[in-house]
Design an enzyme around this catalytic site. Structure first.
Site, PDB file in Angstrom:
ATOM      1  N   PRO A  76       0.826  -1.223   0.000  1.00 63.04           N
ATOM      2  CA  PRO A  76       0.000   0.000   0.000  1.00 63.04           C
ATOM      3  C   PRO A  76       0.856   1.267   0.000  1.00 63.04           C
ATOM      4  O   PRO A  76       0.488   2.264  -0.645  1.00 63.04           O
ATOM      5  CB  PRO A  76      -0.817  -0.117   1.293  1.00 63.04           C
ATOM      6  CG  PRO A  76      -0.898  -1.583   1.552  1.00 63.04           C
ATOM      7  CD  PRO A  76       0.439  -2.121   1.111  1.00 63.04           C
ATOM      8  N   TYR A  77       1.982   1.242   0.702  1.00 60.95           N
ATOM      9  CA  TYR A  77       2.872   2.397   0.723  1.00 60.95           C
ATOM     10  C   TYR A  77       3.483   2.634  -0.664  1.00 60.95           C
ATOM     11  O   TYR A  77       3.511   3.760  -1.164  1.00 60.95           O
ATOM     12  CB  TYR A  77       3.979   2.191   1.770  1.00 60.95           C
ATOM     13  CG  TYR A  77       4.990   3.311   1.797  1.00 60.95           C
ATOM     14  CD1 TYR A  77       4.673   4.545   2.357  1.00 60.95           C
ATOM     15  CD2 TYR A  77       6.262   3.136   1.253  1.00 60.95           C
ATOM     16  CE1 TYR A  77       5.596   5.578   2.379  1.00 60.95           C
ATOM     17  CE2 TYR A  77       7.197   4.161   1.270  1.00 60.95           C
ATOM     18  CZ  TYR A  77       6.855   5.385   1.830  1.00 60.95           C
ATOM     19  OH  TYR A  77       7.772   6.406   1.832  1.00 60.95           O
ATOM     20  N   VAL A  78       3.932   1.565  -1.292  1.00 63.10           N
ATOM     21  CA  VAL A  78       4.511   1.687  -2.636  1.00 63.10           C
ATOM     22  C   VAL A  78       3.456   2.219  -3.612  1.00 63.10           C
ATOM     23  O   VAL A  78       3.737   3.089  -4.444  1.00 63.10           O
ATOM     24  CB  VAL A  78       5.073   0.334  -3.136  1.00 63.10           C
ATOM     25  CG1 VAL A  78       5.645   0.473  -4.538  1.00 63.10           C
ATOM     26  CG2 VAL A  78       6.138  -0.192  -2.181  1.00 63.10           C
TER      27      VAL A  78
END
Lengths: 216, 216
Positions: free
Chosen positions: A130-132
């Protein structure tokens, strides 16, 4: 050159504002989330402005009025929930981009993740994906503007002392980099107009930062 | 017209595939996450294809090969974590858009949220804002393609029986709408080329669906 540092209270942000204190031509305006974070910057003699990245675009635009460049080095951090990933790492970044556009600030430095290409989202561990993805969409939003952007993709961040030496290129091997050196790369990017509308990965290496960034 | 229904096992998706079963010119291909979801569609005599929205673009593209339109009606649901909001509601939607482009499927119907304008992200309750943001970015990605898209913004979804009557316009008052009627609006949109490159809100109302959609 006056530079709005978004995420000034983060670890890279603090190094960056500290380095700018001793810089001839760069002056930091530290954007912080609340008044309690101000002391560090006041001790440095740096200007501060209190805005939360979950505020609206006009609030961020007001902070960006009169500066010559914006550096986005905010991050929701590894210990916040995934709701902050979308609200800060993605939407906070996009609102900052739109704020810069709205007050005519063309120069924009984005501190991204090491690899934000489509394939990296697929290959990331489920907890990190999700961060990427958030960084992928923020970077992509920036590329589609006509801002004078530079997107910096640092390797694994450490708190080791900076060496002033890096490896920088469109694609480099995955490796560590001290946060202090990332801050120096930001400064070198602000100094080097050849970094405009470019993006590059950086890790620790053997080339002096000025030289590495001039060769981008 | 063969239609890939992405999120076929969702509540709107099931109504949609069911209605297409009795439709003269529309044929559903139900995209489902796992084989256990297939029975419902096999009982209807509808074709199924198993692809997870967290798979990569080529996997989704393979499902879209040979269809004439894609309907995206998947949602991570209210009870999944915020990581699924970004991975499914945003990235799953964008991968589906890119998959459609990659195999030359031009017609794309997106089931969005009622209001995905910038202001709606700011005004949403903190627990709902990440979902609105995810839908904002997915819709925005679609608008920036050259696909023949229609973006449908339904009001508060209920399981009430459909009435076949709606209010549809660029902006309508916030209200409920039965999922069954949303499915009928999707069908009416596929039948009406005047909905191409348009978006509209729908809630329960007093106008027959065909008439309301023809007037968009």
């Amino acid at each position: 050159m006056k530079v709005l540092v978004v995420g000034a209270n983060g670890q890279i942000g603090k190094h960056l504002v500290t380095f700018m204190k001793d810089h001839d031509s760069l002056e930091a305006k530290a954007m912080i989330r609340n008044e309690e974070q101000a002391a560090f910057f006041e001790n440095l003699g740096a200007e501060t402005v209190v805005v939360d990245l979950e505020d609206d675009i006009p609030a961020i635009a007001k902070a960006a009025e009169g500066v010559d460049a914006v550096v986005f080095t905010a991050g929701s951090g590894a210990h916040t929930g995934k709701d902050k990933t979308i609200m800060v790492d993605l939407d906070g970044a996009v609102k900052t981009i739109e704020a810069a556009k709205s007050v005519g600030v063309k120069r924009f430095i984005m501190i991204s993740s090491f690899d934000t290409r489509r394939q990296a989202i697929q290959e990331a561990p489920a907890s990190f994906a999700p961060y990427v993805a958030a960084k992928f969409y923020a970077d992509e939003w920036l590329r589609r503007t006509d801002l004078d952007y530079t997107i910096i993709h640092p390797g694994l961040l450490t708190n080791n002392e900076g060496t002033g030496m890096v490896e920088a290129a469109e694609e480099v091997g995955r490796n560590e980099i001290p946060r202090e050196d990332v801050a120096k790369v930001i400064i070198a990017s602000l100094e080097n107009e050849n970094t405009i509308r470019k993006e590059f990965q950086i890790v620790k290496g053997n080339t002096p930062i000025q030289e590495a960034i001039a060769a981008i």
